[in-house]
Design a protein around this motif. Structure first.
Motif, PDB file in Angstrom:
ATOM      1  N   ARG A 172      36.639  45.405  42.757  1.00 21.39           N
ATOM      2  CA  ARG A 172      35.533  44.452  42.592  1.00 21.39           C
ATOM      3  C   ARG A 172      34.373  45.053  41.796  1.00 21.39           C
ATOM      4  NH1 ARG A 172      35.481  42.122  47.329  1.00 21.39           N
ATOM      5  NH2 ARG A 172      36.353  40.152  46.643  1.00 21.39           N
ATOM      6  N   ALA A 173      34.008  46.303  42.091  1.00 17.86           N
ATOM      7  CA  ALA A 173      32.867  46.956  41.424  1.00 17.86           C
ATOM      8  C   ALA A 173      33.103  47.173  39.922  1.00 17.86           C
ATOM      9  CB  ALA A 173      32.570  48.293  42.101  1.00 17.86           C
ATOM     10  N   LEU A 174      34.356  47.072  39.478  1.00 16.08           N
ATOM     11  CA  LEU A 174      34.664  47.288  38.060  1.00 16.08           C
ATOM     12  C   LEU A 174      34.398  46.042  37.219  1.00 16.08           C
ATOM     13  CD1 LEU A 174      38.022  49.259  38.451  1.00 16.08           C
ATOM     14  CD2 LEU A 174      35.714  50.198  38.113  1.00 16.08           C
ATOM     15  N   GLY A 175      34.087  44.931  37.886  1.00 16.42           N
ATOM     16  CA  GLY A 175      33.784  43.700  37.164  1.00 16.42           C
ATOM     17  C   GLY A 175      34.996  43.051  36.517  1.00 16.42           C
ATOM     18  N   VAL A 176      36.182  43.272  37.081  1.00 14.59           N
ATOM     19  CA  VAL A 176      37.396  42.682  36.508  1.00 14.59           C
ATOM     20  C   VAL A 176      37.559  41.236  36.964  1.00 14.59           C
ATOM     21  CG1 VAL A 176      38.570  44.912  36.286  1.00 14.59           C
ATOM     22  CG2 VAL A 176      38.890  43.547  38.364  1.00 14.59           C
ATOM     23  N   ASP A 177      38.426  40.508  36.275  1.00  9.35           N
ATOM     24  CA  ASP A 177      38.723  39.115  36.606  1.00  9.35           C
ATOM     25  C   ASP A 177      39.753  39.101  37.736  1.00  9.35           C
ATOM     26  OD1 ASP A 177      39.785  36.536  36.752  1.00  9.35           O
ATOM     27  OD2 ASP A 177      39.664  36.214  34.587  1.00  9.35           O
ATOM     28  N   LEU A 178      39.279  38.853  38.955  1.00  6.18           N
ATOM     29  CA  LEU A 178      40.152  38.922  40.129  1.00  6.18           C
ATOM     30  C   LEU A 178      41.234  37.840  40.129  1.00  6.18           C
ATOM     31  CD1 LEU A 178      37.536  39.757  42.925  1.00  6.18           C
ATOM     32  CD2 LEU A 178      39.081  41.332  41.749  1.00  6.18           C
ATOM     33  N   SER A 179      40.901  36.640  39.660  1.00  5.37           N
ATOM     34  CA  SER A 179      41.919  35.582  39.696  1.00  5.37           C
ATOM     35  C   SER A 179      43.047  35.871  38.704  1.00  5.37           C
ATOM     36  CB  SER A 179      41.301  34.204  39.472  1.00  5.37           C
ATOM     37  OG  SER A 179      40.734  34.101  38.198  1.00  5.37           O
ATOM     38  N   SER A 180      42.723  36.456  37.543  1.00  4.14           N
ATOM     39  CA  SER A 180      43.782  36.848  36.595  1.00  4.14           C
ATOM     40  C   SER A 180      44.632  37.965  37.190  1.00  4.14           C
ATOM     41  CB  SER A 180      43.176  37.311  35.265  1.00  4.14           C
ATOM     42  OG  SER A 180      42.530  36.236  34.625  1.00  4.14           O
ATOM     43  N   MET A 181      43.973  38.929  37.824  1.00  2.00           N
ATOM     44  CA  MET A 181      44.689  40.031  38.472  1.00  2.00           C
ATOM     45  C   MET A 181      45.630  39.481  39.545  1.00  2.00           C
ATOM     46  SD  MET A 181      43.159  43.258  40.651  1.00  2.00           S
ATOM     47  CE  MET A 181      42.829  42.291  42.137  1.00  2.00           C
ATOM     48  N   ASP A 182      45.135  38.570  40.384  1.00  2.00           N
ATOM     49  CA  ASP A 182      45.959  38.002  41.447  1.00  2.00           C
ATOM     50  C   ASP A 182      47.138  37.199  40.885  1.00  2.00           C
ATOM     51  OD1 ASP A 182      44.220  39.103  43.288  1.00  2.00           O
ATOM     52  OD2 ASP A 182      43.278  37.195  43.840  1.00  2.00           O
ATOM     53  N   ALA A 183      46.878  36.432  39.832  1.00  8.82           N
ATOM     54  CA  ALA A 183      47.951  35.614  39.236  1.00  8.82           C
ATOM     55  C   ALA A 183      49.084  36.510  38.742  1.00  8.82           C
ATOM     56  CB  ALA A 183      47.401  34.757  38.088  1.00  8.82           C
ATOM     57  N   VAL A 184      48.740  37.531  37.968  1.00 10.06           N
ATOM     58  CA  VAL A 184      49.765  38.421  37.404  1.00 10.06           C
ATOM     59  C   VAL A 184      50.450  39.225  38.513  1.00 10.06           C
ATOM     60  CG1 VAL A 184      50.164  40.387  35.865  1.00 10.06           C
ATOM     61  CG2 VAL A 184      48.719  38.475  35.112  1.00 10.06           C
ATOM     62  N   ALA A 185      49.668  39.735  39.469  1.00 15.47           N
ATOM     63  CA  ALA A 185      50.255  40.496  40.573  1.00 15.47           C
ATOM     64  C   ALA A 185      51.255  39.646  41.359  1.00 15.47           C
ATOM     65  CB  ALA A 185      49.154  41.013  41.502  1.00 15.47           C
ATOM     66  N   ASN A 186      50.918  38.369  41.589  1.00 13.30           N
ATOM     67  CA  ASN A 186      51.825  37.503  42.341  1.00 13.30           C
ATOM     68  C   ASN A 186      53.057  37.102  41.546  1.00 13.30           C
ATOM     69  OD1 ASN A 186      50.912  36.963  45.179  1.00 13.30           O
ATOM     70  ND2 ASN A 186      48.984  36.674  44.077  1.00 13.30           N
ATOM     71  N   ILE A 187      52.944  36.996  40.227  1.00 12.85           N
ATOM     72  CA  ILE A 187      54.132  36.774  39.388  1.00 12.85           C
ATOM     73  C   ILE A 187      55.089  37.949  39.573  1.00 12.85           C
ATOM     74  CG2 ILE A 187      55.008  36.689  37.016  1.00 12.85           C
ATOM     75  CD1 ILE A 187      52.403  35.114  36.287  1.00 12.85           C
TER      76      ILE A 187
END
Length: 169
Positions: free
Chosen positions: A23-38
């Protein structure tokens, strides 16, 4: 058909831990979650297919994918087969060796270019796929049983959109 209330689509422990970490890195969490779940879904399906169906036939998921391409499209040059099976040429070499040992493929020289190789499914491979694919489709039905017909249609469209984005890059 199962409705949303019958399955859990809430955030996983793994996702919560990942969010806390990045979270502190300012990344796009929803994109991360989408790709991780794929990835997680694809790997889980692949592992289940191997465990419940493919291993008893001497097949890895990659071997099954290569046979699928040959079954659907017929003989292929090895570079084409690697591309259409989404594997490297070196990975394909090992898979073809295994499939050849199982008498599921034949390797032939290209009719006009001796440096090129054509991979052909055997009659045994065709019979195996005719027997195996309906069982694989049962597994597909099982792993998507928590989705309605509309959910599946929406998922297909969304995954195709991701694939089109990748193909356009």
């Amino acid at each position: 058909e199962v409705t949303d209330s019958h399955h859990d689509s809430s955030i996983t422990r793994a996702e919560k831990a990942a969010h806390k970490r990045v979270r502190a890195l300012g990344v796009d969490l929803s994109s991360m979650d989408a790709v991780a779940n794929i990835f997680r879904a694809a790997n889980s399906i692949r592992n289940k297919a191997e465990r419940d169906l493919l291993t008893r036939h001497g097949l890895s998921f990659t071997g099954f994918t290569v046979l699928w391409v040959l079954w659907v499209w017929g003989p292929r040059e090895s570079h084409q087969l690697a591309e259409e099976s989404a594997v490297s040429k070196s990975t394909l070499t090992g898979v073809i060796k295994t499939l050849h040992g199982l008498k599921l493929v034949e390797r032939e020289g290209h009719p006009t270019d001796g440096r090129r190789l054509v991979i052909r499914p055997t009659d045994r491979a065709v019979q195996l796929m005719e027997d195996l694919f309906p069982k694989y489709n049962q597994l597909e039905k099982e792993v998507t049983s928590g989705l309605t017909k509309k959910d599946k249609s929406d998922l297909i469209k969304k995954l195709r959109a991701v694939l089109h984005t990748l193909e356009g890059q």
